[in-house]
Design a protein around this motif. Sequence first.
Motif, PDB file in Angstrom:
ATOM      1  N   PRO A  78      35.067   0.174  29.395  1.00 39.35           N
ATOM      2  CA  PRO A  78      35.385  -1.045  28.497  1.00 39.35           C
ATOM      3  C   PRO A  78      36.197  -0.703  27.196  1.00 39.35           C
ATOM      4  CG  PRO A  78      33.157  -0.259  27.968  1.00 39.35           C
ATOM      5  CD  PRO A  78      33.799   0.765  28.756  1.00 39.35           C
ATOM      6  N   ARG A  79      36.670  -1.920  26.571  1.00 33.93           N
ATOM      7  CA  ARG A  79      37.541  -1.438  25.221  1.00 33.93           C
ATOM      8  C   ARG A  79      36.610  -1.364  24.152  1.00 33.93           C
ATOM      9  NH1 ARG A  79      42.628  -3.231  24.578  1.00 33.93           N
ATOM     10  NH2 ARG A  79      42.084  -1.953  22.697  1.00 33.93           N
ATOM     11  N   HIS A  80      35.370  -1.845  24.257  1.00 33.23           N
ATOM     12  CA  HIS A  80      34.445  -1.735  23.159  1.00 33.23           C
ATOM     13  C   HIS A  80      33.113  -1.601  23.946  1.00 33.23           C
ATOM     14  CE1 HIS A  80      37.095  -2.966  19.977  1.00 33.23           C
ATOM     15  NE2 HIS A  80      37.367  -3.798  20.884  1.00 33.23           N
ATOM     16  N   GLU A  81      32.024  -0.517  23.205  1.00 33.41           N
ATOM     17  CA  GLU A  81      30.875  -0.297  23.854  1.00 33.41           C
ATOM     18  C   GLU A  81      30.010   0.079  22.659  1.00 33.41           C
ATOM     19  OE1 GLU A  81      30.055  -0.011  27.231  1.00 33.41           O
ATOM     20  OE2 GLU A  81      27.932   0.275  26.652  1.00 33.41           O
ATOM     21  N   VAL A  82      28.838  -0.861  22.702  1.00 30.03           N
ATOM     22  CA  VAL A  82      27.792  -0.566  21.643  1.00 30.03           C
ATOM     23  C   VAL A  82      26.609  -0.145  22.267  1.00 30.03           C
ATOM     24  CG1 VAL A  82      26.574  -1.434  19.725  1.00 30.03           C
ATOM     25  CG2 VAL A  82      29.035  -2.125  19.990  1.00 30.03           C
ATOM     26  N   THR A  83      25.915   0.701  21.980  1.00 25.98           N
ATOM     27  CA  THR A  83      24.882   1.276  22.578  1.00 25.98           C
ATOM     28  C   THR A  83      23.796   1.925  21.753  1.00 25.98           C
ATOM     29  OG1 THR A  83      24.185   2.431  24.723  1.00 25.98           O
ATOM     30  CG2 THR A  83      25.623   3.686  23.194  1.00 25.98           C
ATOM     31  N   GLU A  84      22.497   2.010  22.098  1.00 26.26           N
ATOM     32  CA  GLU A  84      21.432   2.703  21.324  1.00 26.26           C
ATOM     33  C   GLU A  84      21.602   4.305  21.786  1.00 26.26           C
ATOM     34  OE1 GLU A  84      18.802  -1.019  20.385  1.00 26.26           O
ATOM     35  OE2 GLU A  84      17.959   0.472  21.465  1.00 26.26           O
ATOM     36  N   MET A  85      20.954   4.912  20.652  1.00 31.11           N
ATOM     37  CA  MET A  85      21.068   6.342  20.740  1.00 31.11           C
ATOM     38  C   MET A  85      19.960   6.539  22.063  1.00 31.11           C
ATOM     39  SD  MET A  85      19.572   9.076  18.078  1.00 31.11           S
ATOM     40  CE  MET A  85      18.014   8.167  17.744  1.00 31.11           C
ATOM     41  N   GLY A  86      20.346   7.495  22.597  1.00 33.02           N
ATOM     42  CA  GLY A  86      19.689   7.949  24.025  1.00 33.02           C
ATOM     43  C   GLY A  86      20.035   7.344  25.139  1.00 33.02           C
ATOM     44  N   GLN A  87      20.974   6.122  25.099  1.00 37.70           N
ATOM     45  CA  GLN A  87      21.396   5.613  26.209  1.00 37.70           C
ATOM     46  C   GLN A  87      22.555   6.306  27.025  1.00 37.70           C
ATOM     47  OE1 GLN A  87      19.942   2.657  27.866  1.00 37.70           O
ATOM     48  NE2 GLN A  87      18.345   3.497  26.089  1.00 37.70           N
ATOM     49  N   GLU A  88      22.683   6.111  28.106  1.00 44.45           N
ATOM     50  CA  GLU A  88      23.876   6.839  29.096  1.00 44.45           C
ATOM     51  C   GLU A  88      25.440   5.758  28.925  1.00 44.45           C
ATOM     52  OE1 GLU A  88      23.451   8.462  32.940  1.00 44.45           O
ATOM     53  OE2 GLU A  88      25.072   6.797  33.529  1.00 44.45           O
ATOM     54  N   VAL A  89      26.325   6.575  28.559  1.00 38.37           N
ATOM     55  CA  VAL A  89      27.446   5.630  28.288  1.00 38.37           C
ATOM     56  C   VAL A  89      28.543   6.232  29.347  1.00 38.37           C
ATOM     57  CG1 VAL A  89      29.508   5.361  26.921  1.00 38.37           C
ATOM     58  CG2 VAL A  89      27.193   5.456  25.692  1.00 38.37           C
ATOM     59  N   THR A  90      29.135   5.220  30.059  1.00 40.34           N
ATOM     60  CA  THR A  90      30.117   5.728  30.876  1.00 40.34           C
ATOM     61  C   THR A  90      31.481   5.113  30.651  1.00 40.34           C
ATOM     62  OG1 THR A  90      28.673   6.058  32.602  1.00 40.34           O
ATOM     63  CG2 THR A  90      30.941   5.879  33.287  1.00 40.34           C
ATOM     64  N   LEU A  91      32.563   5.981  30.317  1.00 43.29           N
ATOM     65  CA  LEU A  91      33.839   5.514  30.024  1.00 43.29           C
ATOM     66  C   LEU A  91      34.787   5.555  31.241  1.00 43.29           C
ATOM     67  CD1 LEU A  91      34.453   6.859  26.410  1.00 43.29           C
ATOM     68  CD2 LEU A  91      32.998   4.752  27.222  1.00 43.29           C
ATOM     69  N   ARG A  92      35.613   4.476  31.492  1.00 43.08           N
ATOM     70  CA  ARG A  92      36.411   4.657  32.675  1.00 43.08           C
ATOM     71  C   ARG A  92      37.952   4.638  32.570  1.00 43.08           C
ATOM     72  NH1 ARG A  92      31.976   1.948  33.425  1.00 43.08           N
ATOM     73  NH2 ARG A  92      30.579   2.345  35.181  1.00 43.08           N
ATOM     74  N   CYS A  93      38.575   5.320  33.139  1.00 43.59           N
ATOM     75  CA  CYS A  93      40.055   5.531  33.085  1.00 43.59           C
ATOM     76  C   CYS A  93      40.925   5.332  34.359  1.00 43.59           C
ATOM     77  CB  CYS A  93      40.427   6.773  32.414  1.00 43.59           C
ATOM     78  SG  CYS A  93      42.279   7.072  32.398  1.00 43.59           S
ATOM     79  N   LYS A  94      41.826   4.599  34.230  1.00 38.87           N
ATOM     80  CA  LYS A  94      42.870   4.548  35.721  1.00 38.87           C
ATOM     81  C   LYS A  94      44.162   4.909  35.107  1.00 38.87           C
ATOM     82  CE  LYS A  94      44.952   1.221  38.994  1.00 38.87           C
ATOM     83  NZ  LYS A  94      44.890   2.318  39.974  1.00 38.87           N
ATOM     84  N   PRO A  95      44.412   6.042  35.605  1.00 42.37           N
ATOM     85  CA  PRO A  95      45.757   6.587  35.054  1.00 42.37           C
ATOM     86  C   PRO A  95      47.206   5.863  35.771  1.00 42.37           C
ATOM     87  CG  PRO A  95      45.098   8.130  36.797  1.00 42.37           C
ATOM     88  CD  PRO A  95      43.781   7.062  36.556  1.00 42.37           C
ATOM     89  N   ILE A  96      48.274   6.196  35.271  1.00 40.46           N
ATOM     90  CA  ILE A  96      49.362   5.728  35.901  1.00 40.46           C
ATOM     91  C   ILE A  96      49.602   6.113  37.183  1.00 40.46           C
ATOM     92  CG2 ILE A  96      52.040   5.488  35.660  1.00 40.46           C
ATOM     93  CD1 ILE A  96      51.669   5.607  32.729  1.00 40.46           C
ATOM     94  N   SER A  97      49.819   5.224  38.384  1.00 38.83           N
ATOM     95  CA  SER A  97      50.103   5.738  39.558  1.00 38.83           C
ATOM     96  C   SER A  97      51.293   7.038  39.541  1.00 38.83           C
ATOM     97  CB  SER A  97      50.374   4.395  40.314  1.00 38.83           C
ATOM     98  OG  SER A  97      50.669   4.943  41.705  1.00 38.83           O
ATOM     99  N   GLY A  98      51.044   7.910  40.152  1.00 40.44           N
ATOM    100  CA  GLY A  98      51.787   8.938  40.547  1.00 40.44           C
ATOM    101  C   GLY A  98      51.639  10.309  39.565  1.00 40.44           C
ATOM    102  N   HIS A  99      50.903   9.787  38.557  1.00 41.40           N
ATOM    103  CA  HIS A  99      50.671  10.849  37.442  1.00 41.40           C
ATOM    104  C   HIS A  99      49.465  11.846  38.088  1.00 41.40           C
ATOM    105  CE1 HIS A  99      52.297   8.942  33.606  1.00 41.40           C
ATOM    106  NE2 HIS A  99      53.418   8.719  34.519  1.00 41.40           N
TER     107      HIS A  99
END
Lengths: 114, 112
Positions: A8-29
């Motif tokens: 996401p662009r912004h993520e607010v979570t509490e201590m102890g929680q799992e956080v997953t950040l995602r990325c899609k690179p430019i095609s062909g890179h």
Amino acid sequence: DAGVIQSPRHEVTEMGQEVTLRCKPISGHNSLFWYRQTMMRGLELLIYFNNNVPIDDSGMPEDRFSAKMPNASFSTLKIQPSEPRDSAVYFCASSLGGNTDTQYFGPGTRLTVL
Amino acid sequence: AQSVTQPDIHITVSEGASLELRCNYSYGATPYLFWYVQSPGQGLQLLLKYFSGDTLVQGIKGFEAEFKRSQSSFNLRKPSVHWSDAAEYFCAVGAGGNQFYFGTGTSLTVIP
């Protein structure tokens, strides 16, 4: 052509929680980078993939951090469990040819851990 | 160890004035050199890069940089600054393999 996409662009979570950040690179890179930016430490390279293989993960802070790149069009950065000191902006970047080529940055994910 | 130094944490210039942002690197051979700009709330964008050849490199938005091997420097310049140039500027060094380093950045304020 779409640039690097992060969610996401912004993520607010509490201590102890799992956080997953995602990325899609430019095609062909072939290369993908995860960075963390804080006021105190500036821009830090966390991990660098080349052709989906982790090349250098020496910047990953500790075992709570893990990154995967299951295919050429997707990568995740996971923090488990999260801590307040993980609060930062996390950037993903991709390039055609490694870290001596131009890196194209995504807009970043601002993570706040309460 | 390889490193990148940006000695100026913050610089303030008047609009229309010239600008020079300093960058020094420590590396045994000629590295790949980059300048990136980051506007507030945005990711980084490449301004210019140097790999080899002409030591004076032209970039986007009217910026240029000069590689000086004898001084291990790659300073960024612009002859006339615009208010929209206010941003954070990062010098970076790539040395192949696993070696890539960003400097700590220089914050530029432009006074009208």
